[in-house]
Design a protein around this motif. Structure first.
Motif, mmCIF file in Angstrom:
data_model
loop_
_atom_site.group_PDB
_atom_site.id
_atom_site.type_symbol
_atom_site.label_atom_id
_atom_site.label_comp_id
_atom_site.label_asym_id
_atom_site.label_seq_id
_atom_site.Cartn_x
_atom_site.Cartn_y
_atom_site.Cartn_z
ATOM 1 N N SER A 244 -14.657 38.199 18.518
ATOM 2 C CA SER A 244 -15.661 36.792 18.536
ATOM 3 C C SER A 244 -15.626 36.102 18.306
ATOM 4 O O SER A 244 -16.152 35.794 16.974
ATOM 5 C CB SER A 244 -17.043 37.606 18.325
ATOM 6 O OG SER A 244 -17.771 36.726 18.831
ATOM 7 N N ILE A 248 -9.678 30.459 19.004
ATOM 8 C CA ILE A 248 -8.548 31.754 19.470
ATOM 9 C C ILE A 248 -7.350 32.229 18.611
ATOM 10 O O ILE A 248 -6.221 32.669 18.130
ATOM 11 C CB ILE A 248 -8.462 31.946 21.084
ATOM 12 C CG1 ILE A 248 -9.428 32.607 21.641
ATOM 13 C CG2 ILE A 248 -7.221 32.789 21.498
ATOM 14 C CD1 ILE A 248 -9.789 32.789 23.639
ATOM 15 N N THR A 270 -11.256 35.874 24.065
ATOM 16 C CA THR A 270 -12.620 35.982 23.721
ATOM 17 C C THR A 270 -13.123 35.343 25.267
ATOM 18 O O THR A 270 -13.134 34.527 25.322
ATOM 19 C CB THR A 270 -12.439 34.847 23.200
ATOM 20 O OG1 THR A 270 -12.287 34.895 21.953
ATOM 21 C CG2 THR A 270 -13.918 34.537 22.217
ATOM 22 N N GLU A 271 -13.339 36.488 26.123
ATOM 23 C CA GLU A 271 -14.046 36.376 27.142
ATOM 24 C C GLU A 271 -14.905 35.530 27.496
ATOM 25 O O GLU A 271 -15.297 34.158 27.749
ATOM 26 C CB GLU A 271 -13.649 37.370 27.891
ATOM 27 C CG GLU A 271 -14.070 37.433 29.324
ATOM 28 C CD GLU A 271 -13.803 38.261 30.780
ATOM 29 O OE1 GLU A 271 -14.327 38.180 31.838
ATOM 30 O OE2 GLU A 271 -13.450 39.226 29.862
ATOM 31 N N GLN A 497 -11.529 28.790 23.936
ATOM 32 C CA GLN A 497 -13.129 29.649 23.989
ATOM 33 C C GLN A 497 -14.314 28.848 24.387
ATOM 34 O O GLN A 497 -14.477 28.324 23.915
ATOM 35 C CB GLN A 497 -13.274 30.791 22.353
ATOM 36 C CG GLN A 497 -13.214 29.409 21.690
ATOM 37 C CD GLN A 497 -12.324 28.690 21.353
ATOM 38 O OE1 GLN A 497 -11.356 29.372 20.902
ATOM 39 N NE2 GLN A 497 -12.326 27.673 20.524
ATOM 40 N N GLY A 527 -10.262 31.852 27.420
ATOM 41 C CA GLY A 527 -10.347 32.847 27.024
ATOM 42 C C GLY A 527 -9.553 33.580 26.101
ATOM 43 O O GLY A 527 -9.673 34.744 26.342
#
Lengths: 778, 209
Positions: A244, A248, A270-271, A497, A527
């Motif tokens: 989170s 990234i 980090t979707e 992200q 992400g």
């Protein structure tokens, strides 16, 4: 330097102040979008393309990652604000149910410096088992003298928080600035000053002076998704992490660094992420080595490990907005010309650095010839501060803006006119003048004055405060790939992200604009560290770093497709071909059209692909930033406050926020960010404060019921106005908004409260007790 | 169970939550002192002893019955997230202060972090995953997208559950009653204006229908 450049004449500026400006850009850059560009997608409200999973619960946040065989970690934290470790044995934890690994995070003889510092960690089959096992770890602490209060920590002879020099911990969330050689005396560390003219001379010249001390509280980020990371080793030399994070690539680099891996062998995903606000850069939190803990537990247990902090940990060891005490001295002539601004700010970022007070006192009322802003970090035995949405600025704005209102009262001048008379930035000046009319400044002030002289129970006041930020969009940092395949699928790929700012949708909009395709038809992949380098989401630089890069890549693909169209139409060149919603058409002549789908079918190979970045900002914008080589972003908030003089409760019925954001790419999501900046600002002004017990050195309200944050019932009526500014800074004209939008809110509320009751409340948050004390003249 | 009284959050905990907590916390005879052991036969007739250890349980969630085995101490939120792979409900404060974990229990919005899974047997639970019908979003979900009510989206599940209940009760006549109704759900991105606008939009559509 590539050397070769192209010169474009662009129409730049704002409102009715547009003018032709020659802008030199590196060769190969498309003609930058300016006031004359007719855009079909950019600038229109566009719902996010990644929203469906958010409203159906399908969105995968780091908290939601479930891997086969995954273990759960828990961290044992120091209960003492200062102690030496005399004994530490984690081995009993290994005998507890479900536990697969236990590690120590300090050694015998080490010191812990705040309540919440890392001591040891375990990984177990369930989170409950991991937490339960912490109780079996044997630790003997030798408590040491400590200090948790800024005013106390400044005193000579107070317990020293650090024995040795402390290095700046800077993240992508910090506002870029020059570092400095810091001198440390006791717990006080000097930061570089901002200075022009001579404030001493200016104060000697002054006929009217105002001098007072302003204090602000420690404010925690309180992102709803706590800091979290899941680490899986794919081989002894490669790992995958879900984190989170707002950065990234800073996660990747930190993990590569601590585990001695090649960055290319660390994958980070980090979707979706549940909020950061400045505290989520790198694999670790500012006060806890989360990346190391999860990675090391995963290595030892030979299983993936998920480490999710709980709410208490989130409050104490993941960063905060430092508190401050600011001594402000202003000097002016009797006719109301500022002769000097002098601010001495002491801030505490706990055991960390970075408790400065921003550029507000130095960079906004610049007609004042003599300004000195000094800033010092004061170390305390509390969790480290870190970047928090416009680091330093809300606290700096609060002190200088309220001081200016107090000076205006002494001078008998209208505080808005005093401000207008001292700003030099043309956009900021226009915003203040617009707000004066739109907010009915004079009329509301008169109504409020009448209520006060009547002695009404509910008093109202009107205040205004300004914002200052820089266009920190970065060159060559984001490498965006755009592809169009034989099937007509347009895809944009970049490792960035999306922290909730909506960059995913903006990337789709940019591609939709360039190819004249509908937004929902564009695919965007973000992400994921393998999708190409990108920026961290700090400094309000995401859109301005990534969107122009996307346009440049899309234009390169478009150029290739246009050549293909020319060939198919049997034309010698691409001259006279235009893109429209039905495809590529000839202008005039036979007016033939090749449909987009037909054109794509003729692509040689799989797809046309281009990767591009953006260069350094190519124009200085309307005005340079006073302390960085970028141009300035302005903004102003006009706020009405209502004070119940019987209870001291302050409400904020109405806010007018005027911001320049360069070219607003997606007004819908940009308004969302401003909504958020204002909500955070009101919450900071009136409610939130970390309370640390002086006796135990522990935070007393590490939760969300006694650490009060604003809810739906406390909202103002909100009017948001964007000053559309054509900067010619980059190919799309993007500029950031996340941080500028929260800077002036608390300051403007403080000015409105001052106007309402006729007396200043010089401490944040303006809780009822403080407001009542001010009313009673205490 | 047809004449069950109308549930409130407090009432729910008072009414039957506590009984199971006590039973669930009772130590097993082998390791507990004799005096601490709760004997099933000593319990009132309407109290069931569960545990220690995982015990079987059936929950009706989003219209289908799901079977699982969890200890008496497992909250409904943990059961959803860790045992049923329904991760839409979020853990944020873990003590009923923020609303991110809200689910509907027999149509009433509840903080699932404040309830024990075993207390929910026989109740009808709706999570955010159950609001859409197949691929068709509920009007409220579509309105959330249209009004950009979700920035990071971490509060969204709870907001949608709260708002769904609010629209059903009809306490959504105007902006201020909607704001009051949504006061228990926190959003750190500060999307409240857009959230309220989305709810107002749907309330208006319903009112006009």
């Amino acid at each position: 330097m590539a050397g070769e450049t192209t010169i474009y004449t662009l129409r730049l500026g704002f409102d009715d102040k547009l003018k032709a400006v020659k802008v030199e850009v590196p060769k190969g850059e498309p003609r930058p979008w300016d006031a004359d560009s007719e855009l079909a997608v950019i600038g229109r409200d566009t719902p996010r393309i990644d929203s469906v999973p958010k409203v159906t619960g399908a969105a995968q946040y780091t908290h939601d990652v479930r891997l086969p065989g995954m273990l759960h970690a828990a961290v044992l934290r120091s209960p003492h604000p200062a102690a030496e470790i005399e004994h530490l044995d984690v081995s009993p934890a290994l005998k507890q149910p479900g536990v697969r690994a236990a590690i120590d995070l300090v050694k015998v003889g080490d010191k812990v410096r705040f309540a919440g510092a890392d001591v040891a960690a375990v990984a177990a089959k369930t989170r409950d088992e991991a937490r339960a096992a912490l109780a079996s770890i044997v630790v003997r602490y030798r408590p040491l003298p400590f200090v948790v209060d800024l005013d106390e920590a400044i005193q000579p002879g107070s317990p020293k928080v650090h024995e040795k020099a402390v290095k700046d911990r800077r993240t992508e969330g910090d506002e870029p600035s020059e570092g400095g050689k810091a001198r440390v005396e006791g717990n006080v560390r000097r930061n570089p000053s901002l200075s022009k003219g001579s404030s001493n001379k200016g104060l000697r010249q002054a006929k009217v002076r105002h001098e007072a001390t302003y204090t602000t509280q420690v404010h925690t980020h309180s992102a709803l998704e706590t800091h979290s990371i899941v680490v899986r080793w794919d081989s002894p030399k490669a790992m995958t992490a879900w984190c989170s994070t707002q950065g990234i690539f800073s996660v990747r680099d930190e993990l590569a660094g601590v585990f001695e891996l090649k960055p290319a062998d660390v994958k980070v995903f980090t979707e979706y992420m549940g909020g950061g606000f400045g505290a989520k850069f790198g694999a670790s939190a500012p006060g806890s080595r989360l990346g190391w803990i999860a990675g090391e537990l995963a290595r030892k247990s030979k299983a993936p490990v998920s480490l999710l902090l709980d709410r208490h940990e989130e409050h104490v060891c993941t960063g905060n907005r430092p508190g401050s005490t600011q001594r402000v001295t202003l000097g002016a002539t009797t006719s109301g010309e500022l002769t000097a601004i002098h601010v001495v700010g002491h801030g505490s970022a706990g055991i960390g650095t970075g408790a400065g007070i921003g550029n507000n006192a130095f960079g906004i009322y610049t007609r004042c010839p003599n300004i000195l802003v000094e800033s010092r970090d004061v170390f305390c035995n509390t969790g480290p501060g870190t970047a928090f949405r416009a680091p330093g600025h809300p606290q700096g704005a609060f002190a200088i803006e309220l001081a200016i209102d107090e000076l205006a009262l002494k001078l008998g001048k209208d505080p808005l006119e005093l401000r207008i008379g001292h700003v030099e930035h043309p956009v900021r000046r226009a915003q203040l003048e617009l707000g004066r009319e739109r907010f009915r400044w004079a009329e509301r002030r008169r109504e409020a004055d009448a209520k006060r002289s009547r002695g009404a129970r509910y008093l109202t006041g009107v205040g205004v405060a300004c914002s200052i930020w820089g266009d920190y969009g970065r060159k060559n940092a984001a490498r965006v790939t755009v592809s169009v395949d034989r099937d007509g699928v347009v895809e944009v790929r970049n490792g960035v992200q999306d922290i909730g700012g909506g960059i995913t949708t903006v990337l789709a909009m940019v591609a939709a604009e360039v190819f004249a395709r509908p937004v929902p038809s564009i695919r965007v992949q973000v992400g994921n560290s393998e999708l190409g380098p990108s920026v961290g989401s700090g400094g309000s630089q995401t859109t301005s770093s990534v969107a122009p890069a996307a346009r440049n890549a899309a234009e390169a693909v478009k150029a290739e497709l246009t050549e293909l169209a020319a060939k198919l139409l049997g034309r010698g060149s691409t001259e006279g071909l235009v893109w429209g919603s039905d495809g590529v058409s000839e202008v005039g002549g036979r007016k033939r059209t090749i449909a987009f789908a037909e054109l794509c079918k003729k692509i040689e190979g799989e797809a046309v692909v281009a990767t591009a970045s953006r260069p350094q900002t190519y124009n200085a914008g309307p005005m340079r930033h006073p302390s960085a080589p970028v141009y300035q972003i302005a903004g102003a908030h006009f706020i009405e406050a209502e004070v119940d003089t019987w209870t001291g409760v302050v409400r904020v019925p109405e806010v007018l926020a005027i911001h320049d954001v360069g070219r607003v790419h997606n007004p819908l999501t940009t308004r969302s960010q401003v909504n958020g900046g204002i909500a955070l600002g009101i919450s900071y002004a009136l409610m939130e404060q970390r309370i640390v017990d002086r006796g135990s050195g522990r935070m007393l309200n590490p939760n969300l019921e006694s650490y009060k944050i604003i809810g739906a019932a406390e909202l103002p009526k909100l009017d948001i106005v964007f000053t559309e500014l054509h900067t010619g800074a980059n190919s799309t004209g993007a500029v950031g908004i996340g941080e500028p939008s929260t800077i002036p809110t608390a300051a403007a509320i403080a000015c409105a409260v001052h106007h309402a009751i006729g007396r200043p409340v010089r401490s944040l948050p303006m809780t009822p007790d403080r407001v009542l004390a001010a009313i009673q003249g205490a | 169970m047809s004449e069950r009284p109308k549930l409130t959050r407090r009432g729910l905990l008072r009414g039957f939550g506590t009984a199971t907590v006590i039973a669930g916390c009772a130590k097993p005879t082998a390791e507990g002192a004799a005096g601490e052991t709760a004997q099933p036969e000593d319990l009132p007739a309407d109290v069931v002893a569960i545990g220690p250890g995982a015990a079987p349980l059936s929950l009706e969630i989003n219209g289908s019955v799901r079977s699982l085995e969890v200890a008496a101490s497992v909250t409904l939120l943990a059961a959803l997230r860790d045992h049923l792979d329904l991760t839409g409900s979020k853990e944020v404060c873990d003590r009923g202060a923020c609303g991110a974990c809200m689910v509907l229990v027999d149509g009433v919005p509840m903080n699932s972090c404040m309830m024990l899974a075993h207390d929910l047997e026989g109740r009808s639970i709706t999570t955010v995953e159950g609001l859409a019908i197949g691929d068709t979003l509920a009007p409220l979900q579509s309105a959330f997208i249209a009004h950009d009510a979700a920035q990071c989206g971490f509060c969204t599940s709870g907001m949608l559950i709260s708002a769904t209940a609010l629209l059903r009760t009809g306490d959504s006549k105007d902006r201020s009653s909607i704001a009051e109704g949504m006061a228990g759900n926190l959003c750190r991105c500060g999307s409240y204006h857009h959230i309220l606008a989305a709810i107002e939009d749907v309330a208006g559509v319903q009112g006009g229908a």
